[in-house]
Design an enzyme around this catalytic site. Structure first.
Site, short mmCIF file in Angstrom:
data_model
loop_
_atom_site.label_atom_id
_atom_site.label_comp_id
_atom_site.label_asym_id
_atom_site.label_seq_id
_atom_site.Cartn_x
_atom_site.Cartn_y
_atom_site.Cartn_z
N ASP A 140 0.81 -1.21 0.00
CA ASP A 140 0.00 0.00 0.00
C ASP A 140 0.85 1.27 0.00
OD1 ASP A 140 0.97 -0.45 2.54
OD2 ASP A 140 -0.97 -0.65 3.50
N ASP A 172 -6.97 -1.98 14.32
CA ASP A 172 -8.38 -2.35 14.08
C ASP A 172 -8.50 -3.66 13.29
OD1 ASP A 172 -7.60 -1.58 11.57
OD2 ASP A 172 -9.00 0.10 11.38
N GLU A 200 -9.57 -1.75 5.78
CA GLU A 200 -10.20 -1.39 7.04
C GLU A 200 -11.44 -2.25 7.29
OE1 GLU A 200 -8.45 0.24 8.84
OE2 GLU A 200 -8.02 2.30 8.24
C1 GLP Z 1 -0.27 0.45 8.53
C2 GLP Z 1 -0.02 -0.43 7.31
C3 GLP Z 1 -0.16 -1.90 7.63
C4 GLP Z 1 0.54 -2.25 8.92
C5 GLP Z 1 -0.05 -1.43 10.05
C6 GLP Z 1 0.52 -1.78 11.40
O1 GLP Z 1 -1.59 0.78 8.71
N1 GLP Z 1 -0.84 -0.09 6.21
O2 GLP Z 1 0.34 -2.66 6.55
O3 GLP Z 1 0.42 -3.62 9.19
O4 GLP Z 1 0.22 -0.07 9.74
O5 GLP Z 1 1.58 -0.94 11.75
P1 GLP Z 1 2.62 -1.22 12.88
O6 GLP Z 1 3.47 -2.35 12.41
O7 GLP Z 1 3.42 0.05 12.98
O8 GLP Z 1 1.86 -1.56 14.10
#
Ligand code: GLP
Length: 264
Positions: free
Chosen positions: A67, A138, A145
């Site tokens: 993404d 979430d 989402e």
């Molecule tokens: C973002 C990304 C996800 C990722 C998530 C969790 O929203 N789009 O791909 O898994 O963050 O982030 P973190 O690893 O910092 O908890």
């Protein structure tokens, strides 16, 4: 789903790196699906170490990221392209043209076609051999989402309030967090041949338990991983602390050690 529980974040990261190293050695021109966020940083550090100290060769490896924030240019310090350059690509011998991160600056009227082409490129590369995933607070994977269709494809998505809050730690203020993103869909992710699902820390424990042991639901898009035939969830003890079937996971781990190969 195969669940491996490691004591620490470092051990979790090393275990994931080991699986990716084995793939690259077996298939030097493999296709990796990559994730951003703080979770995979340790894995990327270990891959860089393996490249420097053990000669792990990325010269033929192809990557596709999940993404990108919509509206951020690739050189924006909070863009996922920038993140990948800083945390992985510049530390290994990967060819820039073999790395793909969705372009957050594509015009609105071209988004659909752009997303269709992104998926086409994945197909032309032979599909993703291993997809690395984290999980949002979430329950999202990539930026899928709650409420995203489990059959969704790469598309423009809106971020939820919780995600904007969670990710605001990387920006100067909450207002600066983009409200939209380009994201592979759940359906796209489920087409990867193999998935490594990473989570660490107490904050993720509840949502990890829902994703791995709860009902499959579009309200926790990570729960769709239960439908995939080859997922390895690698968790630290804190993230695993609310799982109920720990004795089962340990049993599988022991059995696999005994027979010297994977059961699931
Ligand atoms: C973002 C990304 C996800 C990722 C998530 C969790 O929203 N789009 O791909 O898994 O963050 O982030 P973190 O690893 O910092 O908890």
């Amino acid at each position: 789903m195969r669940v491996i529980i490691k004591k620490t974040y470092e051990e979790m990261s090393k275990e994931a790196a080991k699986i990716i190293k084995e793939l690259i050695e077996r298939k030097p021109n493999c296709v990796l699906g990559l994730a951003t966020g703080s979770t995979p940083v340790g894995l990327y550090k270990e891959l860089i170490r393996m490249h420097r100290e053990e000669g792990l060769d990325f010269s033929q490896v192809i990557t596709f990221n999940l993404d990108e924030y919509y509206g951020l240019a690739p050189d924006h310090p909070q863009s996922y392209r920038y993140f990948m350059e800083e945390n992985l690509f510049k530390g290994i011998n990967i060819k820039k043209e073999n790395t793909h991160v969705p372009d957050g600056t594509v015009k609105l009227e071209e988004v659909e076609e752009y997303c269709r082409k992104y998926e086409e490129m994945i197909k032309q590369a032979g599909g993703i051999d291993i997809q690395v995933l984290g999980i949002g607070g979430d329950g999202h994977i990539a930026f899928n989402e709650p409420g995203s269709s489990l059959a969704s494809r790469t598309r423009l998505v809106a971020l939820d309030e919780q995600t904007i809050k969670d990710n605001s730690r990387f920006f100067e203020s909450e207002e600066e967090v983009p409200r939209f993103a380009l994201s592979m869909g759940v359906g796209t992710i489920l087409e990867a041949k193999e998935i490594i699902f990473l989570a660490n820390g107490k904050k993720k424990a509840e949502v990890v338990a829902k994703a791995i042991e709860g009902p499959v639901t579009s309200q926790i898009t990570a729960s769709a991983l239960q439908l995939h035939p080859k997922v390895t969830a690698i968790l630290d003890e804190e993230a695993a602390s609310q799982l109920k079937r720990i004795s089962y996971y340990k049993f599988v781990e022991e059995a696999e050690k005994k027979i010297g190969r994977r059961l699931y």
